[in-house]
Design an enzyme around this catalytic site. Structure first.
Site, short mmCIF file in Angstrom:
data_model
loop_
_atom_site.label_atom_id
_atom_site.label_comp_id
_atom_site.label_asym_id
_atom_site.label_seq_id
_atom_site.Cartn_x
_atom_site.Cartn_y
_atom_site.Cartn_z
N THR A 3 0.70 -1.09 0.02
CA THR A 3 0.05 -0.02 0.14
C THR A 3 0.93 1.05 -0.15
OG1 THR A 3 -1.63 1.29 1.44
CG2 THR A 3 -0.11 -0.25 2.57
N ASP A 4 0.16 2.25 -0.52
CA ASP A 4 1.17 3.55 -0.43
C ASP A 4 1.10 4.18 1.08
OD1 ASP A 4 -1.67 4.27 -0.31
OD2 ASP A 4 -1.62 5.84 -1.68
N GLU A 5 0.12 3.38 1.82
CA GLU A 5 0.26 3.99 3.54
C GLU A 5 1.50 4.01 4.08
OE1 GLU A 5 -3.28 3.58 5.73
OE2 GLU A 5 -4.47 3.72 3.97
N TYR B 166 -2.14 -0.37 10.89
CA TYR B 166 -2.30 -1.02 9.59
C TYR B 166 -0.86 -0.88 8.71
CZ TYR B 166 -3.44 -1.76 4.85
OH TYR B 166 -3.30 -1.99 3.28
N LYS C 200 2.01 -3.29 7.18
CA LYS C 200 2.41 -3.29 5.89
C LYS C 200 3.75 -2.98 5.39
CE LYS C 200 0.05 -4.55 2.89
NZ LYS C 200 -0.51 -5.77 2.27
P1 NAD Z 1 -9.67 -7.31 1.77
O1 NAD Z 1 -9.80 -6.92 3.38
O2 NAD Z 1 -10.97 -6.87 1.17
O3 NAD Z 1 -9.43 -8.75 1.70
C1 NAD Z 1 -8.47 -9.39 2.43
C2 NAD Z 1 -8.26 -10.96 2.02
O4 NAD Z 1 -7.50 -11.69 2.83
C3 NAD Z 1 -9.75 -11.47 2.67
O5 NAD Z 1 -10.42 -12.35 1.67
C4 NAD Z 1 -9.58 -12.35 3.78
O6 NAD Z 1 -10.41 -13.49 4.22
C5 NAD Z 1 -8.05 -12.57 3.52
N1 NAD Z 1 -7.27 -12.83 4.85
C6 NAD Z 1 -7.11 -12.11 5.94
N2 NAD Z 1 -6.39 -12.52 6.75
C7 NAD Z 1 -5.94 -13.77 6.32
C8 NAD Z 1 -5.18 -14.84 6.85
N3 NAD Z 1 -4.64 -14.78 8.15
N4 NAD Z 1 -4.96 -16.16 6.05
C9 NAD Z 1 -5.57 -16.08 4.80
N5 NAD Z 1 -6.27 -15.00 4.30
C10 NAD Z 1 -6.63 -14.15 4.95
O7 NAD Z 1 -8.45 -6.41 1.40
P2 NAD Z 1 -8.20 -5.86 -0.01
O8 NAD Z 1 -8.75 -4.36 0.17
O9 NAD Z 1 -8.73 -6.67 -0.98
O10 NAD Z 1 -6.81 -5.49 -0.03
C11 NAD Z 1 -5.90 -6.55 -0.58
C12 NAD Z 1 -4.68 -6.37 -0.46
O11 NAD Z 1 -4.30 -5.28 -1.09
C13 NAD Z 1 -4.10 -5.87 0.90
O12 NAD Z 1 -2.57 -6.79 1.08
C14 NAD Z 1 -3.87 -4.47 1.16
O13 NAD Z 1 -3.02 -4.23 2.15
C15 NAD Z 1 -3.38 -4.14 -0.31
N6 NAD Z 1 -4.11 -2.74 -0.67
C16 NAD Z 1 -5.08 -2.49 -0.43
C17 NAD Z 1 -5.64 -1.37 -1.05
C18 NAD Z 1 -7.24 -0.79 -0.87
O14 NAD Z 1 -7.56 0.21 -1.21
N7 NAD Z 1 -8.05 -1.62 -0.62
C19 NAD Z 1 -4.88 -0.39 -1.69
C20 NAD Z 1 -3.39 -0.82 -1.67
C21 NAD Z 1 -3.03 -1.98 -1.32
O1 DAU Z 2 -4.24 4.01 0.30
C1 DAU Z 2 -4.56 2.48 0.44
C2 DAU Z 2 -5.31 2.25 1.47
O2 DAU Z 2 -6.41 2.68 1.29
C3 DAU Z 2 -5.17 0.64 1.70
O3 DAU Z 2 -4.05 0.25 1.98
C4 DAU Z 2 -6.37 0.28 2.97
O4 DAU Z 2 -6.32 -1.14 2.74
C5 DAU Z 2 -7.62 0.84 2.42
O5 DAU Z 2 -8.59 0.56 3.53
C6 DAU Z 2 -7.51 2.32 2.32
O6 DAU Z 2 -7.32 2.95 3.62
P1 DAU Z 2 -7.95 4.26 3.95
O7 DAU Z 2 -8.04 4.39 5.26
O8 DAU Z 2 -7.58 5.42 3.07
O9 DAU Z 2 -9.54 3.89 3.39
P2 DAU Z 2 -11.17 4.24 4.07
O10 DAU Z 2 -12.00 3.82 2.97
O11 DAU Z 2 -11.05 3.93 5.50
O12 DAU Z 2 -11.03 5.75 4.45
C7 DAU Z 2 -10.87 6.83 3.33
C8 DAU Z 2 -10.87 8.08 3.92
O13 DAU Z 2 -12.03 8.46 4.21
C9 DAU Z 2 -10.12 8.33 5.16
O14 DAU Z 2 -9.58 9.65 4.92
C10 DAU Z 2 -10.84 7.91 6.20
C11 DAU Z 2 -11.99 8.57 5.47
N1 DAU Z 2 -13.49 7.82 6.24
C12 DAU Z 2 -13.58 6.69 6.51
C13 DAU Z 2 -14.55 6.10 6.89
C14 DAU Z 2 -14.50 4.49 6.85
C15 DAU Z 2 -14.33 8.94 6.68
O15 DAU Z 2 -14.28 10.05 6.56
N2 DAU Z 2 -15.46 8.30 7.12
C16 DAU Z 2 -15.57 6.87 7.38
O16 DAU Z 2 -16.79 6.32 7.70
#
Ligand code: NAD
Ligand code: DAU
Length: 349
Positions: free
Chosen positions: A131-133, A156, A160
Site C-alpha cells: 500500500t501507499d500508506e 495497519y 504493511k
Molecule cells: P480485503 O480486506 O478486502 O481482503 C483481504 C482478504 O484476505 C480477505 O479475503 C480475507 O479473508 C483474507 N485474509 C485475511 N487474513 C487472512 C489470513 N490470516 N490468512 C488467509 N487469508 C486472510 O483487502 P483488500 O482491500 O482486497 O486488500 C488486498 C491487499 O491489497 C492487502 O494486502 C492490502 O494491504 C492491499 N491494498 C489495498 C488497497 C485498498 O484500497 N483496498 C490499496 C493498496 C493495497
Molecule cells: O491508500 C491505500 C489504502 O486505502 C489501503 O492500503 C487500505 O487497505 C484501504 O482500506 C484504504 O485506506 P483508507 O484509510 O484510506 O480508506 P478508508 O476507506 O477507510 O478511508 C478513506 C478516507 O475516508 C480516509 O481519509 C478516512 C475517511 N473516512 C473513512 C470512513 C470509513 C471517513 O471520513 N468516514 C468513514 O466512515
C-alpha cells in the site's frame, strides 16, 4: 502447467485479480488461498468458481505448517500475496491481528517459498501487494515515489511497511525473486462496506447518516480496482526482480468532495430530488493519527512497463454506484453477515 498461488483471493482486490488471471490464463492452475475472515466472501467469485483452472483452499497464512504443506502439495511457480487485514480503523482497535496476519503471515509465506524453491529459483516469482500508506502522510504538495522514505503512522500501515521490509530482506539475504507494488486507494465492485465509498453508497440507500471524519479535507488518490488488477498482471509478468512499483490513478479527491459527488450520483440514479442525500452528511470524530493526504507518482510503472489506468474517477464512481444498486443481494448478504453463517455450516468453523 504453471501453478500460481493467489492469497486473499476472496477479498475485494484479490477477487478481481483471481477473476482476471483465471479468465486470461487458462494455461495456469490458479490456487486461491483465503482464510475467509469477515472480509473474505466467495460470493465475489461465483462466475469463476467452476473454471477448470481454479482451485479454492481455505487456510490461514499464520499457520506455518499448513502453508509449508500447501507449497509441497502444489509446487507453485509463483505467488501473488494479497491476504491481509486491510482496514485502518480496525487496526486501531485490534493491532495484534494486523501484526499476526500482515507480518507473521507474510514471513510464513516467504519461508515456505524459500524452502520450496531453494536451489532452483529460476522462473519463480514472489509478488507482494502493498500500500501507499507505508510512505506516511503528505502536505498540500508532492507525491510518493518509489524513493520516498517509509513513515507509517497507523498500526495497519506499520504492519504493511514491516511486511515490505521482510520481503526485501528475503530478496537480499536468500535471493528470493521478489517484486513489490505500493498502490493507492482502490474502489469498485465487491468493496466491503466498512470502507468509505461502499459505506457511503450503502448508507445513502438506507437513508442513514454519512459519517465524514474530522474536517473532511483529508485527501486520497482513487484507483478503479480493475485497473489495479491489470497493473498486478503487468508487474507479475514484466516487473524486474527486486524492484518496487507505485500504482495510482492520479485522481485526488478530498473526502468531503467525494462524498458530495457520490450523493449527487446516487440522487440521480435513485430519482431523488437534487441535494436529498447531501442532507445526510454528518461530520464525526476524527480517526486518530489520520494521514492528511496520499498521492502517488506512478510514472515508473507507466514509463517502464507501459501500464495506464483505463478510467478516471468520475466515471468509476458512477459505475461503482450503479454496481451496488444492481447487486442488492450481495450487499444485503454482506451487511447481514449471511455468508459467514454459510461458511460456519460449510466449513464447520
Ligand atoms: P480485503 O480486506 O478486502 O481482503 C483481504 C482478504 O484476505 C480477505 O479475503 C480475507 O479473508 C483474507 N485474509 C485475511 N487474513 C487472512 C489470513 N490470516 N490468512 C488467509 N487469508 C486472510 O483487502 P483488500 O482491500 O482486497 O486488500 C488486498 C491487499 O491489497 C492487502 O494486502 C492490502 O494491504 C492491499 N491494498 C489495498 C488497497 C485498498 O484500497 N483496498 C490499496 C493498496 C493495497
Ligand atoms: O491508500 C491505500 C489504502 O486505502 C489501503 O492500503 C487500505 O487497505 C484501504 O482500506 C484504504 O485506506 P483508507 O484509510 O484510506 O480508506 P478508508 O476507506 O477507510 O478511508 C478513506 C478516507 O475516508 C480516509 O481519509 C478516512 C475517511 N473516512 C473513512 C470512513 C470509513 C471517513 O471520513 N468516514 C468513514 O466512515
Amino acid at each position: 502447467m504453471p501453478h500460481l498461488l493467489i492469497t486473499g483471493g476472496a477479498g475485494f482486490i484479490g477477487s478481481h485479480v483471481v477473476r482476471l488471471f483465471v479468465q486470461r490464463y487458462p494455461q495456469y492452475k490458479i490456487v486461491n488461498l483465503d482464510a475467509l475472515t469477515y472480509a473474505g466472501n466467495l460470493e465475489n467469485l461465483r462466475d469463476v468458481e467452476k473454471a477448470p483452472n481454479y482451485i479454492f483452499e481455505r487456510g490461514d497464512i499464520t499457520d506455518a505448517a499448513w502453508i509449508n504443506d500447501l507449497f509441497a502439495r502444489y509446487q507453485f511457480d509463483g505467488v501473488i500475496h494479497l491476504a491481509a487485514e486491510s482496514h485502518v480503523d480496525r487496526s486501531i482497535t485490534n493491532p495484534l491481528a494486523f501484526v499476526e496476519t500482515n507480518v507473521m503471515g507474510t514471513v510464513n509465506l516467504l519461508n515456505a517459498a524459500k524452502i520450496a524453491w531453494e536451489g532452483n529459483m529460476e522462473g519463480k516469482r514472489f509478488y507482494h501487494v502493498s500500500t501507499d500508506e507505508v510512505y506516511g502522510s503528505l502536505g498540500e504538495e508532492g507525491f510518493f515515489t518509489e524513493e520516498t522514505a517509509y513513515d507509517p503512522r497507523s498500526p495497519y500501515s506499520a504492519s504493511k511497511a514491516s511486511s515490505d521490509h521482510f520481503v526485501r530482506a528475503w530478496y537480499h539475504t536468500y535471493h528470493l525473486p521478489v517484486v513489490i507494488s505500493n498502490c493507492s486507494n482502490n474502489y469498485g465492485p465487491y468493496h466491503f462496506p466498512e470502507k468509505l465509498i461502499p459505506l457511503i453508497i450503502s448508507n445513502i440507500k438506507q437513508g442513514k447518516a454519512l459519517p465524514v471524519y474530522g474536517d473532511g479535507k483529508y485527501t486520497r488518490d482513487w484507483l478503479w480496482v480493475k485497473d489495479h488488477a491489470e497493473a498486478i498482471d503487468t508487474i507479475y509478468h514484466k516487473g524486474k526482480e527486486g524492484e518496487t512499483y507505485n500504482i495510482g490513478g492520479n485522481n485526488e479527491w478530498k473526502n468531503i468532495d467525494l462524498v458530495e459527488n457520490l450523493c449527487d450520483i446516487m440522487d440521480e440514479l435513485l430519482g431523488n430530488a437534487p441535494n436529498t442525500s447531501r442532507q445526510l452528511i454528518t461530520f464525526v470524530k476524527d480517526r486518530p493519527g489520520h494521514d492528511r493526504r496520499y498521492a502517488i507518482d506512478a510514472s515508473k510503472l507507466r514509463n517502464e512497463l507501459g501500464w495506464e489506468p483505463s478510467i478516471q474517477a468520475e466515471e468509476g464512481f458512477r459505475l461503482t454506484a450503479q454496481w451496488y444498486l444492481e447487486h442488492e443481494e450481495w450487499l444485503n448478504h454482506v451487511r447481514s453477515g449471511a455468508y459467514l453463517q454459510y461458511y460456519a455450516e460449510q466449513y464447520n468453523s
